[in-house]
Write a protein that holds these residues in place. Structure first.
Motif, mmCIF file in Angstrom:
data_model
loop_
_atom_site.group_PDB
_atom_site.id
_atom_site.type_symbol
_atom_site.label_atom_id
_atom_site.label_comp_id
_atom_site.label_asym_id
_atom_site.label_seq_id
_atom_site.Cartn_x
_atom_site.Cartn_y
_atom_site.Cartn_z
ATOM 1 N N ALA A 1 -43.334 -56.969 -30.547
ATOM 2 C CA ALA A 1 -41.974 -56.853 -31.075
ATOM 3 C C ALA A 1 -41.388 -55.475 -30.770
ATOM 4 O O ALA A 1 -40.195 -55.346 -30.456
ATOM 5 C CB ALA A 1 -41.970 -57.106 -32.581
ATOM 6 N N GLU A 2 -42.209 -54.444 -30.838
ATOM 7 C CA GLU A 2 -41.733 -53.082 -30.576
ATOM 8 C C GLU A 2 -41.248 -52.925 -29.136
ATOM 9 O O GLU A 2 -40.178 -52.361 -28.895
ATOM 10 C CB GLU A 2 -42.845 -52.076 -30.855
ATOM 11 N N VAL A 3 -42.030 -53.422 -28.176
ATOM 12 C CA VAL A 3 -41.640 -53.227 -26.780
ATOM 13 C C VAL A 3 -40.459 -54.129 -26.415
ATOM 14 O O VAL A 3 -39.608 -53.746 -25.607
ATOM 15 C CB VAL A 3 -42.835 -53.453 -25.824
ATOM 16 N N ILE A 4 -40.389 -55.326 -27.024
ATOM 17 C CA ILE A 4 -39.235 -56.195 -26.770
ATOM 18 C C ILE A 4 -37.969 -55.562 -27.339
ATOM 19 O O ILE A 4 -36.895 -55.584 -26.715
ATOM 20 C CB ILE A 4 -39.467 -57.589 -27.375
ATOM 21 N N SER A 5 -38.083 -54.966 -28.520
ATOM 22 C CA SER A 5 -36.939 -54.277 -29.113
ATOM 23 C C SER A 5 -36.482 -53.127 -28.226
ATOM 24 O O SER A 5 -35.278 -52.909 -28.023
ATOM 25 C CB SER A 5 -37.306 -53.756 -30.506
ATOM 26 N N LEU B 1 -31.114 -48.300 -33.234
ATOM 27 C CA LEU B 1 -31.838 -49.262 -34.065
ATOM 28 C C LEU B 1 -32.785 -50.122 -33.239
ATOM 29 O O LEU B 1 -33.834 -50.560 -33.730
ATOM 30 C CB LEU B 1 -30.843 -50.159 -34.804
ATOM 31 N N LEU B 2 -32.444 -50.376 -31.990
ATOM 32 C CA LEU B 2 -33.315 -51.167 -31.127
ATOM 33 C C LEU B 2 -34.366 -50.310 -30.418
ATOM 34 O O LEU B 2 -35.522 -50.713 -30.273
ATOM 35 C CB LEU B 2 -32.470 -51.905 -30.079
ATOM 36 N N LEU B 3 -33.977 -49.133 -29.960
ATOM 37 C CA LEU B 3 -34.851 -48.307 -29.134
ATOM 38 C C LEU B 3 -35.934 -47.579 -29.920
ATOM 39 O O LEU B 3 -37.014 -47.291 -29.394
ATOM 40 C CB LEU B 3 -34.015 -47.267 -28.376
ATOM 41 N N ALA C 1 -31.189 -52.798 -22.496
ATOM 42 C CA ALA C 1 -30.217 -53.783 -22.022
ATOM 43 C C ALA C 1 -28.883 -53.617 -22.744
ATOM 44 O O ALA C 1 -27.807 -53.724 -22.135
ATOM 45 C CB ALA C 1 -30.765 -55.197 -22.233
ATOM 46 N N PHE C 2 -28.944 -53.351 -24.032
ATOM 47 C CA PHE C 2 -27.721 -53.139 -24.811
ATOM 48 C C PHE C 2 -26.944 -51.936 -24.285
ATOM 49 O O PHE C 2 -25.720 -52.003 -24.100
ATOM 50 C CB PHE C 2 -28.075 -52.947 -26.279
ATOM 51 N N VAL C 3 -27.636 -50.839 -24.036
ATOM 52 C CA VAL C 3 -26.980 -49.631 -23.538
ATOM 53 C C VAL C 3 -26.296 -49.898 -22.194
ATOM 54 O O VAL C 3 -25.176 -49.442 -21.942
ATOM 55 C CB VAL C 3 -27.995 -48.477 -23.409
ATOM 56 N N LEU C 4 -26.956 -50.644 -21.337
ATOM 57 C CA LEU C 4 -26.446 -50.871 -19.989
ATOM 58 C C LEU C 4 -25.325 -51.912 -19.916
ATOM 59 O O LEU C 4 -24.461 -51.832 -19.039
ATOM 60 C CB LEU C 4 -27.596 -51.293 -19.066
ATOM 61 N N LEU C 5 -25.325 -52.874 -20.853
ATOM 62 C CA LEU C 5 -24.461 -54.041 -20.664
ATOM 63 C C LEU C 5 -23.477 -54.325 -21.801
ATOM 64 O O LEU C 5 -22.522 -55.092 -21.597
ATOM 65 C CB LEU C 5 -25.325 -55.294 -20.460
#
Length: 243
Positions: free
Chosen positions: A153-157, A192-194, A163-167
């Protein structure tokens, strides 16, 4: 496009228009609507259509739709963000089986691919950056599997954060919230994701009585994650800009 430039140049000559942008939006069957987005506080769409008609533009160049906005969405550098402009409701019919991927679909596919790539990257480098932090040799089953799920879960987050930052910026800007609050929420969601991947690995390698490092981790991660959540709440409850 030449016609778009003509419209924007004409709009730039109006003293009550601060900025403008013109787009062509497909409406199906090979047709497009020309939409003019105008940043102004005092004019109506009818007034702008009349102004353009009196500016010497040919009828074929005039926009079919004028969208009034108090503020056009901007990029980080302050330029008009055309990808973030809100699309007005346009009734159209797209032939079945010929629609293809919309820009949103493309970003979703790109986001999934980007998430997978950077999740694998994080998984590959965890042992290098934090040696022993994910060692489960002494943890009995089934508990070891629960921890493996956490690590996944940590690495997927983390991958989703990249991906959020880029897109994700165009989609957030399209929501029409104030620019400063949108930018703050964008950074907050990214954090929150990274943050979970480095945070948990640092914590697992930090002794419970290592108070300086524990305090640094608390304020570096826990407190900032709380502030990030508050920034997201402020973004959600804020009113969109009036169009």
């Amino acid at each position: 496009m030449a016609g778009h430039d003509e419209i924007e140049q004409a709009l730039a000559r109006h003293p009550e228009i601060r900025a403008s942008a013109v787009l062509s939006v497909p409406t199906g069957r090979g047709e497009k609507n020309v939409i003019a987005y105008v940043e102004t506080d005092s004019l109506s769409s009818e007034q702008i259509q009349g102004f353009l008609s009196d500016s010497g533009l040919s009828q074929r160049v005039l926009p079919q739709v004028v969208v009034m906005m108090t503020a056009l969405p901007r990029t980080f550098r302050g330029k008009v963000d055309r990808e973030a402009l809100p699309l007005p409701p346009i009734h159209c019919a797209v032939p079945a089986g010929k629609a293809g991927l919309s820009p949103t679909d493309g970003r979703v596919v790109g986001g999934v691919i980007c998430t997978a790539i950077f999740a694998v990257f994080a998984l590959a480098f965890t042992g290098t950056l934090w040696p022993g932090s994910t060692d489960l040799a002494l943890v009995p089953t089934p508990w070891s599997w629960w921890f493996r799920g956490l690590y996944a879960a940590e690495v997927i987050s983390f991958g989703a954060g990249v991906a959020f930052v880029l897109l994700a910026w165009p989609a957030m800007a399209r929501l029409g919230r104030p620019l400063g609050r949108t930018l703050l929420a964008f950074v907050a969601i990214a954090w929150l994701l990274l943050a979970w991947w480095p945070q948990d690995n640092f914590y697992r390698l930090t002794a419970k009585n290592d108070w300086p490092r524990q305090a640094a981790l608390v304020y570096g991660f826990n407190v900032t994650l709380m502030l990030a959540a508050l920034a997201v709440v402020a973004f959600v409850v804020s009113a969109p800009r009036r169009h």
